[in-house]
Design a protein around this motif. Structure first.
Motif, PDB file in Angstrom:
ATOM      1  N   PRO A 135     -73.038  57.949  50.026  1.00 53.52           N
ATOM      2  CA  PRO A 135     -73.151  58.521  48.678  1.00 53.52           C
ATOM      3  C   PRO A 135     -72.467  57.669  47.613  1.00 53.52           C
ATOM      4  N   LEU A 136     -71.574  56.766  48.009  1.00 56.32           N
ATOM      5  CA  LEU A 136     -70.904  55.912  47.030  1.00 56.32           C
ATOM      6  C   LEU A 136     -71.853  54.867  46.432  1.00 56.32           C
ATOM      7  N   LYS A 137     -73.018  54.640  47.071  1.00 56.50           N
ATOM      8  CA  LYS A 137     -73.998  53.710  46.519  1.00 56.50           C
ATOM      9  C   LYS A 137     -74.604  54.251  45.228  1.00 56.50           C
ATOM     10  N   ASN A 138     -74.481  55.558  44.980  1.00 63.18           N
ATOM     11  CA  ASN A 138     -74.999  56.155  43.756  1.00 63.18           C
ATOM     12  C   ASN A 138     -74.107  55.873  42.556  1.00 63.18           C
ATOM     13  N   LEU A 139     -72.910  55.373  42.780  1.00 61.54           N
ATOM     14  CA  LEU A 139     -71.961  55.173  41.695  1.00 61.54           C
ATOM     15  C   LEU A 139     -72.085  53.769  41.103  1.00 61.54           C
ATOM     16  N   GLU A 140     -71.894  53.697  39.786  1.00 64.93           N
ATOM     17  CA  GLU A 140     -71.873  52.410  39.098  1.00 64.93           C
ATOM     18  C   GLU A 140     -70.587  52.324  38.283  1.00 64.93           C
ATOM     19  N   TRP A 141     -70.039  51.115  38.191  1.00 67.58           N
ATOM     20  CA  TRP A 141     -68.793  50.911  37.454  1.00 67.58           C
ATOM     21  C   TRP A 141     -69.087  50.877  35.957  1.00 67.58           C
ATOM     22  N   ASN A 142     -68.352  51.694  35.208  1.00 64.10           N
ATOM     23  CA  ASN A 142     -68.475  51.733  33.757  1.00 64.10           C
ATOM     24  C   ASN A 142     -67.341  50.891  33.195  1.00 64.10           C
ATOM     25  N   GLU A 143     -67.684  49.711  32.666  1.00 58.16           N
ATOM     26  CA  GLU A 143     -66.670  48.785  32.149  1.00 58.16           C
ATOM     27  C   GLU A 143     -65.934  49.353  30.950  1.00 58.16           C
ATOM     28  N   GLN A 144     -66.643  50.096  30.100  1.00 57.86           N
ATOM     29  CA  GLN A 144     -66.032  50.613  28.881  1.00 57.86           C
ATOM     30  C   GLN A 144     -64.942  51.639  29.183  1.00 57.86           C
ATOM     31  N   ASP A 145     -65.235  52.599  30.079  1.00 56.40           N
ATOM     32  CA  ASP A 145     -64.271  53.661  30.391  1.00 56.40           C
ATOM     33  C   ASP A 145     -63.444  53.371  31.636  1.00 56.40           C
ATOM     34  N   LYS A 146     -63.775  52.294  32.332  1.00 59.12           N
ATOM     35  CA  LYS A 146     -63.061  51.894  33.546  1.00 59.12           C
ATOM     36  C   LYS A 146     -63.068  52.993  34.611  1.00 59.12           C
ATOM     37  N   ILE A 147     -64.257  53.569  34.824  1.00 56.71           N
ATOM     38  CA  ILE A 147     -64.414  54.603  35.864  1.00 56.71           C
ATOM     39  C   ILE A 147     -65.750  54.387  36.581  1.00 56.71           C
ATOM     40  N   TRP A 148     -65.841  54.943  37.777  1.00 56.06           N
ATOM     41  CA  TRP A 148     -67.108  54.974  38.495  1.00 56.06           C
ATOM     42  C   TRP A 148     -67.864  56.194  38.010  1.00 56.06           C
ATOM     43  N   GLN A 149     -69.185  56.062  37.787  1.00 55.67           N
ATOM     44  CA  GLN A 149     -69.985  57.200  37.345  1.00 55.67           C
ATOM     45  C   GLN A 149     -71.328  57.181  38.045  1.00 55.67           C
ATOM     46  N   ASN A 150     -71.949  58.332  38.095  1.00 56.74           N
ATOM     47  CA  ASN A 150     -73.259  58.473  38.713  1.00 56.74           C
ATOM     48  C   ASN A 150     -74.313  58.504  37.612  1.00 56.74           C
ATOM     49  N   PRO A 151     -75.110  57.446  37.472  1.00 61.02           N
ATOM     50  CA  PRO A 151     -76.092  57.401  36.388  1.00 61.02           C
ATOM     51  C   PRO A 151     -77.258  58.357  36.593  1.00 61.02           C
ATOM     52  N   LYS A 152     -77.379  58.928  37.782  1.00 58.03           N
ATOM     53  CA  LYS A 152     -78.470  59.857  38.047  1.00 58.03           C
ATOM     54  C   LYS A 152     -78.145  61.269  37.562  1.00 58.03           C
ATOM     55  N   ILE A 153     -76.876  61.537  37.252  1.00 56.34           N
ATOM     56  CA  ILE A 153     -76.463  62.875  36.836  1.00 56.34           C
ATOM     57  C   ILE A 153     -76.104  62.917  35.354  1.00 56.34           C
ATOM     58  N   PHE A 154     -75.454  61.833  34.848  1.00 51.17           N
ATOM     59  CA  PHE A 154     -75.008  61.802  33.461  1.00 51.17           C
ATOM     60  C   PHE A 154     -75.579  60.569  32.753  1.00 51.17           C
ATOM     61  N   THR A 155     -75.758  60.681  31.441  1.00 49.54           N
ATOM     62  CA  THR A 155     -76.152  59.524  30.643  1.00 49.54           C
ATOM     63  C   THR A 155     -74.920  58.658  30.398  1.00 49.54           C
ATOM     64  N   SER A 156     -75.096  57.569  29.682  1.00 48.79           N
ATOM     65  CA  SER A 156     -73.955  56.687  29.403  1.00 48.79           C
ATOM     66  C   SER A 156     -72.928  57.363  28.497  1.00 48.79           C
ATOM     67  N   LYS A 157     -73.341  58.416  27.774  1.00 47.41           N
ATOM     68  CA  LYS A 157     -72.412  59.172  26.920  1.00 47.41           C
ATOM     69  C   LYS A 157     -71.867  60.413  27.634  1.00 47.41           C
ATOM     70  N   PHE A 158     -72.037  60.485  28.951  1.00 49.31           N
ATOM     71  CA  PHE A 158     -71.579  61.590  29.798  1.00 49.31           C
ATOM     72  C   PHE A 158     -72.224  62.924  29.423  1.00 49.31           C
TER      73      PHE A 158
END
Length: 170
Positions: A135-158
């Motif tokens: 399931p960690l393959k679903n996560l992408e690193w967000n350079e701006q906020d310095k967190i891992w996020q799931n792009p399939k659940i939230f947009t770039s603005k969360f």
């Protein structure tokens, strides 16, 4: 044979029964939150008459649709009963009558639950994908906020992509 009896008496060995030898097929789960503490012993005595049953004490909170908020409780029971092949609906009817007699309003009786493996096999055609699923393959690193996020659940603005399952409109 005397050696075995001596070992049993000394508590050095313990007999073990397997469920496959008892011919038990069905399980019924009864969850009773927010129980009056004086009913604990009564229910334990009643359910001790079943051949293979477990009674667990619980505490926490629960929510029933239509209530204003969660209900917190300190005393509850979760009962798991194993049955041989029989008509479970008769037992469930008797449990309903028992809880009505004891004035227990909130309870949940679950039986005939779906076996998760069979459900997954029917959807995906097998279980081989579980060997490589991560399931960690679903996560992408967000350079701006310095967190891992799931792009399939939230947009770039969360902002959530999917709507809430429970409508907040009343």
């Amino acid at each position: 044979m005397n050696h075995i009896i001596n070992l049993l008496e000394k508590g050095l060995i313990f007999p073990y029964l397997s469920l496959k030898n008892l011919d038990l097929h069905d399980k019924v789960y009864i969850i009773i939150p927010n129980l009056k503490s004086e009913l604990n012993n009564t229910l334990v005595k009643i359910f001790s008459f079943f051949n293979f049953a477990f009674v667990y004490e619980t505490e926490g909170e629960y929510f029933i649709y239509g209530f204003e908020q969660e209900v917190k409780f300190q005393n509850g029971l979760m009962i798991k009963i194993y049955f041989p092949k029989c008509e479970i609906s008769e037992f469930i009817r008797l449990f309903d009558l028992l809880f009505e007699y004891l004035e227990i309003k909130d309870y949940l009786i679950l039986n005939d639950l779906v076996d998760g493996k069979n459900l997954i096999k029917s959807i995906y055609g097998g279980l081989a994908f579980l060997d490589s699923y991560n399931p960690l393959k679903n996560l992408e690193w967000n350079e701006q906020d310095k967190i891992w996020q799931n792009p399939k659940i939230f947009t770039s603005k969360f902002e959530p992509i999917y709507p809430d399952l429970i409508s907040k409109d009343k």
